[in-house]
Design an enzyme around this catalytic site. Sequence first.
Site, PDB file in Angstrom:
ATOM      1  N   HIS A  68      42.773  39.292  36.303  1.00  0.00           N
ATOM      2  CA  HIS A  68      43.841  40.212  36.097  1.00  0.00           C
ATOM      3  C   HIS A  68      44.555  39.850  34.658  1.00  0.00           C
ATOM      4  CE1 HIS A  68      43.736  41.795  40.168  1.00  0.00           C
ATOM      5  NE2 HIS A  68      44.022  40.874  40.796  1.00  0.00           N
ATOM      6  N   HIS A 175      40.679  31.874  42.110  1.00  0.00           N
ATOM      7  CA  HIS A 175      40.550  33.266  42.567  1.00  0.00           C
ATOM      8  C   HIS A 175      40.752  33.373  44.054  1.00  0.00           C
ATOM      9  CE1 HIS A 175      39.818  37.556  42.215  1.00  0.00           C
ATOM     10  NE2 HIS A 175      38.611  37.075  43.183  1.00  0.00           N
TER      11      HIS A 175
END
Length: 262
Positions: A68, A175
């Site tokens: 992101h 993650h």
Amino acid sequence: MKILFIGDIVGMPGRDIVKKKLPYFVEKYGIDFVIANGENASHGKGLLERHYDELIDCGCDVITLGNHYDSKKEIVRYIDRAEYLIRPINLLKDYPGVGSAIYDVDGISVRVTNILGSAFMSEEVNNQYLALRDVLDNEEPANIHIVDFHGESTSEKQCFAYAVDGEVSAVLGTHTHVQTRDYHVLPKGTAFISDVGMCGTQESVIGFEKDSVVNKIIFGRQCKFELDDIENNELFSAVVLDIDNISGKCNEIFPIYFVENK
């Protein structure tokens, strides 16, 4: 050297628990250097400049990113002047910022590298091993080298860690937001964990309001993941590394999994 690596910080609850508990853990474990993954720090997706500043001001020395990295478009306007912010090194497209950098910690050089995995991920990236190989072979060496491997697959992270065992101080997975129990030092001295975990709301699904995630994943409803807007128990996940300043090898790695009950 004692290094604290903080798992994915998710939204305001994650930033809140880091601000409250980071000084405590730094003092408790005699921490010299703090790295945190901040790719979910702004409303659960991406990193705004004000939140980058907030995390640095509260005691994080370096912030790493992940898939992101580009979710908040303003990042391209500030990343080149954010000297403590590391984005994935193996992006295919030309992107501002750096994927690896060296920091001086009382005369000891610490390199931090951010790498994005490819297994089960939608981003197209360069080969992870070759990206790190280029750093190891062509960039300035450091006493200590910490790699944040941001990926979905535990086996991909394990394979990568064994491939570079003894050449870096630590390969730390991020993650998935769920802390794993496979923390250990590999045979040649590299610390490893498949995933450090997250900082955020404990009673959640990967830091997001659980019903919004259940409705989408289980029932297939067209809705987005939401962050909790009510007070909930906050989770602080991290690992502590004890690394030899001369050899760069890790002596010990152990996890922190702290829940503040409200």
